[in-house]
Enzyme design. Structure first.
Site, PDB file in Angstrom:
ATOM      1  N   HIS A 121       0.827  -1.204   0.000  1.00 10.43           N
ATOM      2  CA  HIS A 121       0.000   0.000   0.000  1.00 10.43           C
ATOM      3  C   HIS A 121       0.857   1.248   0.000  1.00 10.43           C
ATOM      4  O   HIS A 121       2.052   1.213   0.275  1.00 10.43           O
ATOM      5  CB  HIS A 121      -0.964   0.015   1.190  1.00 10.43           C
ATOM      6  N   CYS A 122       0.225   2.339  -0.320  1.00  4.16           N
ATOM      7  CA  CYS A 122       0.839   3.661  -0.181  1.00  4.16           C
ATOM      8  C   CYS A 122      -0.268   4.605   0.276  1.00  4.16           C
ATOM      9  O   CYS A 122      -1.369   4.168   0.588  1.00  4.16           O
ATOM     10  CB  CYS A 122       1.492   4.128  -1.487  1.00  4.16           C
ATOM     11  N   MET A 123       0.005   5.878   0.279  1.00  2.72           N
ATOM     12  CA  MET A 123      -0.972   6.827   0.793  1.00  2.72           C
ATOM     13  C   MET A 123      -2.291   6.790   0.021  1.00  2.72           C
ATOM     14  O   MET A 123      -3.355   6.728   0.590  1.00  2.72           O
ATOM     15  CB  MET A 123      -0.404   8.239   0.766  1.00  2.72           C
ATOM     16  N   THR A 144       1.803   2.120  -5.251  1.00  6.70           N
ATOM     17  CA  THR A 144       1.186   0.796  -5.174  1.00  6.70           C
ATOM     18  C   THR A 144       0.879   0.282  -6.575  1.00  6.70           C
ATOM     19  O   THR A 144       1.109  -0.889  -6.877  1.00  6.70           O
ATOM     20  CB  THR A 144      -0.110   0.849  -4.335  1.00  6.70           C
TER      21      THR A 144
END
Length: 176
Positions: A66-68, A74
Site C-alpha cells: 500500500h501507499c498513501m 502501489t
C-alpha cells in the site's frame, strides 16, 4: 511486518523542489505522472528490489502492499508483480485503471476550493497511458520487467521465482 518506503528518506528540500519543478513544467497531470513513475523506477531501483525481496521471503499468507493513495507507488508495484506472475499486459493496464474507482475521491475533494479540487481530481486519474508509458520505459531501457528486476534492481532469479510462486502457485511456475 516489513515497512519499505519507495521514497525513503529522500524527501529533502532538494527532492521536493525537483518534483515541484516537474509539476510546473508538465502540461498535464498525465505528463507529470508518467515522468514521476519513470523517475521512481529509475531512481529507486534499490527500493523496488527490497519490496520484491520482502515478498519473496515473506512467511506464508497474505502480503499487503500500500501507499498513501493506493494507485501510484502501489500501482507500479502491483503492475510489476502481475507481470512477473505472467498476467498479460493489457490486463495489468486494466487493473491499474480500476484503481481509480477504489480511491475515495469525494473524501479527498471535500472542503477543497474549486481550483484545488480540479487539480487533485486530475492527479487522481488512473489512465491506461500512464502505466503503459512506465512499462514501455522498462521495455525500452531495461529489456522488460523481469530484466529490470534482475539486472537493474539486482533481484536474484530464485527470488523472482519465489515471488511468482507466491502469486500463481508452485504448479504453474517455471524458473525465471
Amino acid at each position: 511486518m516489513v515497512h519499505i518506503s519507495l521514497l525513503g528518506p529522500t524527501r529533502t528540500p532538494e527532492w521536493e523542489a525537483e518534483f515541484a519543478a516537474a509539476i510546473d513544467r508538465s502540461q498535464t497531470a498525465e505528463e507529470y505522472l508518467v515522468w514521476s513513475y519513470v523517475e521512481f523506477l529509475d531512481r529507486y531501483r534499490d527500493r523496488f528490489a527490497r519490496v520484491f525481496e520482502a515478498i519473496a521471503h515473506a512467511p506464508e499468507g497474505p502480503v499487503l502492499v500500500h501507499c498513501m493513495g493506493g494507485k501510484d507507488r502501489t500501482g507500479i508495484v502491483v503492475a510489476l508483480l502481475l507481470l512477473v506472475a505472467g498476467v498479460p499486459r493489457r490486463h495489468v493496464v486494466d487493473d491499474y485503471v480500476l484503481s481509480e474507482s477504489a480511491l475515495e475521491i469525494d473524501r479527498l475533494l471535500a472542503g477543497l476550493a474549486a481550483a484545488e479540487r480540479e487539480r487533485v481530481e486530475a492527479f487522481s486519474r488512473s489512465r491506461p497511458e500512464t502505466i503503459g508509458a512506465a512499462l514501455g520505459h522498462l521495455d525500452e531501457r531495461y529489456g522488460g520487467v523481469r530484466a529490470y528486476l534482475r539486472e537493474a534492481c539486482g533481484l536474484a532469479p530464485d527470488e523472482l521465482t519465489a515471488v511468482r510462486t507466491r502469486l500463481v502457485g508452485a504448479d504453474s511456475v517455471q524458473s525465471l
